[in-house]
Write a protein that holds these residues in place. Structure first.
Motif, PDB file in Angstrom:
ATOM      1  N   SER A   9      43.113  39.073  56.632  1.00 12.66           N
ATOM      2  CA  SER A   9      44.307  38.596  55.938  1.00 12.66           C
ATOM      3  C   SER A   9      43.959  38.221  54.493  1.00 12.66           C
ATOM      4  N   ARG A  10      42.761  37.748  54.303  1.00 14.23           N
ATOM      5  CA  ARG A  10      42.325  37.417  52.962  1.00 14.23           C
ATOM      6  C   ARG A  10      42.137  38.681  52.113  1.00 14.23           C
ATOM      7  N   ASP A  11      41.529  39.695  52.711  1.00 18.31           N
ATOM      8  CA  ASP A  11      41.387  40.981  52.006  1.00 18.31           C
ATOM      9  C   ASP A  11      42.756  41.572  51.663  1.00 18.31           C
ATOM     10  N   GLU A  12      43.680  41.455  52.616  1.00 18.61           N
ATOM     11  CA  GLU A  12      45.009  42.045  52.377  1.00 18.61           C
ATOM     12  C   GLU A  12      45.706  41.316  51.228  1.00 18.61           C
ATOM     13  N   ARG A  13      45.569  40.009  51.197  1.00 15.92           N
ATOM     14  CA  ARG A  13      46.178  39.246  50.103  1.00 15.92           C
ATOM     15  C   ARG A  13      45.592  39.678  48.758  1.00 15.92           C
ATOM     16  N   ARG A  14      44.280  39.836  48.716  1.00 17.16           N
ATOM     17  CA  ARG A  14      43.649  40.254  47.468  1.00 17.16           C
ATOM     18  C   ARG A  14      44.073  41.682  47.092  1.00 17.16           C
ATOM     19  N   PHE A  15      44.171  42.527  48.108  1.00 17.04           N
ATOM     20  CA  PHE A  15      44.584  43.917  47.880  1.00 17.04           C
ATOM     21  C   PHE A  15      45.986  43.963  47.269  1.00 17.04           C
ATOM     22  N   LEU A  23      37.749  45.124  44.233  1.00 21.38           N
ATOM     23  CA  LEU A  23      36.338  44.898  44.559  1.00 21.38           C
ATOM     24  C   LEU A  23      35.638  43.956  43.575  1.00 21.38           C
ATOM     25  N   HIS A  24      36.098  43.953  42.323  1.00 17.17           N
ATOM     26  CA  HIS A  24      35.452  43.123  41.286  1.00 17.17           C
ATOM     27  C   HIS A  24      36.487  42.267  40.576  1.00 17.17           C
ATOM     28  N   PRO A  25      37.131  41.373  41.303  1.00 11.21           N
ATOM     29  CA  PRO A  25      38.284  40.663  40.734  1.00 11.21           C
ATOM     30  C   PRO A  25      37.942  39.780  39.541  1.00 11.21           C
ATOM     31  N   GLU A  26      36.723  39.221  39.515  1.00 12.52           N
ATOM     32  CA  GLU A  26      36.418  38.269  38.429  1.00 12.52           C
ATOM     33  C   GLU A  26      36.366  38.951  37.065  1.00 12.52           C
ATOM     34  N   GLU A  27      36.339  40.285  37.042  1.00 14.15           N
ATOM     35  CA  GLU A  27      36.329  41.015  35.776  1.00 14.15           C
ATOM     36  C   GLU A  27      37.739  41.298  35.258  1.00 14.15           C
ATOM     37  N   HIS A  28      38.752  40.896  36.020  1.00 11.21           N
ATOM     38  CA  HIS A  28      40.120  41.269  35.651  1.00 11.21           C
ATOM     39  C   HIS A  28      40.999  40.041  35.505  1.00 11.21           C
ATOM     40  N   VAL A  31      43.698  34.682  42.142  1.00 16.78           N
ATOM     41  CA  VAL A  31      43.302  34.889  43.539  1.00 16.78           C
ATOM     42  C   VAL A  31      41.821  34.558  43.732  1.00 16.78           C
ATOM     43  N   VAL A  32      41.012  34.788  42.705  1.00 12.03           N
ATOM     44  CA  VAL A  32      39.594  34.388  42.774  1.00 12.03           C
ATOM     45  C   VAL A  32      39.493  32.869  42.929  1.00 12.03           C
ATOM     46  N   VAL A  33      40.300  32.161  42.140  1.00 11.65           N
ATOM     47  CA  VAL A  33      40.295  30.696  42.209  1.00 11.65           C
ATOM     48  C   VAL A  33      40.775  30.242  43.592  1.00 11.65           C
ATOM     49  N   GLN A  34      41.835  30.845  44.064  1.00 14.22           N
ATOM     50  CA  GLN A  34      42.377  30.498  45.378  1.00 14.22           C
ATOM     51  C   GLN A  34      41.324  30.685  46.483  1.00 14.22           C
ATOM     52  N   THR A  72      39.353  24.183  38.594  1.00 23.29           N
ATOM     53  CA  THR A  72      38.449  25.095  39.288  1.00 23.29           C
ATOM     54  C   THR A  72      38.247  26.372  38.471  1.00 23.29           C
ATOM     55  N   MET A  73      39.326  26.847  37.854  1.00 27.04           N
ATOM     56  CA  MET A  73      39.220  28.056  37.029  1.00 27.04           C
ATOM     57  C   MET A  73      38.285  27.831  35.842  1.00 27.04           C
ATOM     58  N   ASP A  74      38.426  26.675  35.183  1.00 28.62           N
ATOM     59  CA  ASP A  74      37.543  26.363  34.049  1.00 28.62           C
ATOM     60  C   ASP A  74      36.087  26.311  34.481  1.00 28.62           C
ATOM     61  N   TRP A  75      35.875  25.914  35.722  1.00 28.32           N
ATOM     62  CA  TRP A  75      34.511  25.818  36.237  1.00 28.32           C
ATOM     63  C   TRP A  75      33.931  27.202  36.571  1.00 28.32           C
ATOM     64  N   ILE A  76      34.629  27.985  37.396  1.00 29.39           N
ATOM     65  CA  ILE A  76      34.027  29.238  37.890  1.00 29.39           C
ATOM     66  C   ILE A  76      34.202  30.411  36.939  1.00 29.39           C
ATOM     67  N   LEU A  77      35.222  30.360  36.082  1.00 29.50           N
ATOM     68  CA  LEU A  77      35.436  31.456  35.140  1.00 29.50           C
ATOM     69  C   LEU A  77      35.487  30.905  33.714  1.00 29.50           C
ATOM     70  N   PRO A  78      34.372  30.394  33.236  1.00 24.88           N
ATOM     71  CA  PRO A  78      34.377  29.788  31.896  1.00 24.88           C
ATOM     72  C   PRO A  78      34.647  30.859  30.838  1.00 24.88           C
ATOM     73  N   SER A  79      35.331  30.460  29.779  1.00 26.68           N
ATOM     74  CA  SER A  79      35.548  31.454  28.710  1.00 26.68           C
ATOM     75  C   SER A  79      34.276  31.543  27.880  1.00 26.68           C
ATOM     76  N   ASP A  80      33.455  32.511  28.256  1.00 22.30           N
ATOM     77  CA  ASP A  80      32.157  32.687  27.618  1.00 22.30           C
ATOM     78  C   ASP A  80      32.296  33.300  26.233  1.00 22.30           C
ATOM     79  N   TYR A  81      31.216  33.254  25.521  1.00 22.25           N
ATOM     80  CA  TYR A  81      31.064  34.004  24.283  1.00 22.25           C
ATOM     81  C   TYR A  81      31.358  35.476  24.566  1.00 22.25           C
ATOM     82  N   ASP A  82      32.193  36.089  23.742  1.00 22.81           N
ATOM     83  CA  ASP A  82      32.581  37.481  23.993  1.00 22.81           C
ATOM     84  C   ASP A  82      31.595  38.436  23.307  1.00 22.81           C
TER      85      ASP A  82
END
Ligand SMILES: *[C@@H]1O[C@H](CO)[C@@H](O)[C@H](O)[C@H]1NC(C)=O
Ligand SMILES: *[C@@H]1O[C@H](CO)[C@@H](O)[C@H](O)[C@H]1NC(C)=O
Length: 315
Positions: free
Chosen positions: A154-160, A180-185, A191-194, A254-264
């Motif tokens: 059910s988790r995969d389906e939600r992400r899909f 497959l690589h959600p953190e890049e998008h 959904v990654v945060v969730q 949580t988003m600020d923690w796991i997906l920090p806005s890094d140097y581009d």
């Protein structure tokens, strides 16, 4: 049977926690560097070559005679100019570099593609993904399953469904890459945060409190003294992660923690290459400007020889 996304995560957790109990597990996704090489244009342009071409392709170019290297660079310039106005803009250059940065992701999706695309129509439906990933479980559910496959499915389906932007439950290559690589998008970040909160939030209140935060990275062993980094993490949580000081992390925190806005890195490199080669300083690059500065963008046998001469002034 191909392993579902979640099993990879679970295995990663099991492996890391069984190897060394006090080793810190990281949930934070950082942007990848463009190259592992040092960026020092005084010495050579190797960093720029890898950033512009990717590591493999940069090596190939180094084997080429200069005329062939420049001919191929000309072809690349046409590809970068996606709006076909005859110039390479900073945005176009950045998109190209970003692509090189993520090439291994596209390669890995390419590699897995035919395992999932059962009917070979160039797209992957949720049914295809589910059958390939969970087929043997669905056909013959084990009495005491190792994992909760119902939950994983059910988790995969939600992400899909999030990855599948047009809502037809069929993923094209881009959508499947996002799955497959959600953190890049960007559009997958929620959904990654969730998923992360669900992993860590043991009491199910939808937040991550201090106990859950520490519990996710550190399990105390009997009689073991708490390592120093755990105390540091507690402090991090209170001082930086829990921004509104209510004792728990919400989605935004949580988003600020796991997906920090890094140097581009890709943006910085695009600006750098533009600066290096924009002879008439109009803020965009003609093909001639790029080819005139080919040694910055791509290597060849002779440029390396030239650099060797520069480096060793005894010759
Ligand atoms: C998935 O498996 C079910 C049950 O075996 C089958 O009926 C269905 O046609 C399969 N779907 C696809 C897309 O392969
Ligand atoms: C497995 O997950 C499903 C869906 O989240 C849930 O309803 C079910 O109770 C779980 N089963 C077990 C054994 O934990």
């Amino acid at each position: 049977m191909v392993r579902p996304v979640l099993v990879f995560l679970i295995l990663a957790v099991v492996v890391s926690s069984s190897s060394k109990p006090t080793e810190r597990k990281s949930r934070v996704h950082h942007e990848e560097p463009l190259s592992a090489l040092e960026h020092d244009d005084q010495k050579n342009f190797d960093y720029d070559h890898e950033a512009f071409l990717g590591q493999e392709e940069a090596k190939t170019f180094e084997q080429l005679p200069p005329e062939e290297s420049q001919r191929r660079l000309g072809i690349i310039v046409d590809k970068i100019d996606t709006n076909r106005d005859g110039f390479v803009s900073e945005e176009e250059l950045k998109a190209w570099i970003r692509n090189a940065q993520r090439k291994h992701i596209y390669d890995s999706v390419e590699h897995q593609w035919k395992d999932f695309d059962l009917n070979g129509d160039g797209r992957i439906s949720w049914d295809e993904y589910r059958n390939v990933t969970y087929g043997s479980y669905l056909d013959d559910p084990p009495k005491e399953p190792e994992y909760n496959y119902t939950y994983m499915m059910s988790r995969d389906e939600r992400r899909f469904r999030v990855a599948d932007r047009n809502g037809d439950l069929i993923a094209d290559k881009q959508e499947f890459t996002a799955f497959l690589h959600p953190e890049e998008h960007e559009y997958m970040k929620d959904v990654v945060v969730q998923e992360t909160i669900e992993d860590i939030d043991k009491n199910g209140d939808g937040f991550i409190d201090l106990k859950e935060y520490i519990g996710d990275m550190y399990m105390s062993q009997d009689g073991e003294e708490e390592p120093e980094w755990v105390a540091t993490e507690r402090q991090q949580f209170s001082e930086f992660r829990d921004k509104n000081k209510d004792g728990k992390m919400d989605k935004e925190e949580t988003m600020d923690w796991i997906l920090p806005s890094d140097y581009d890195h890709a943006e910085a490199e695009a600006q750098h290459l533009l600066h290096e080669s924009d002879a008439n300083q109009d803020g965009k690059l003609s093909k001639k400007e790029i080819l005139d500065k080919h040694e910055v963008f791509v290597g060849s046998q002779v440029t390396d020889f030239g650099e060797a001469l520069l480096r060793h002034d005894e010759f």
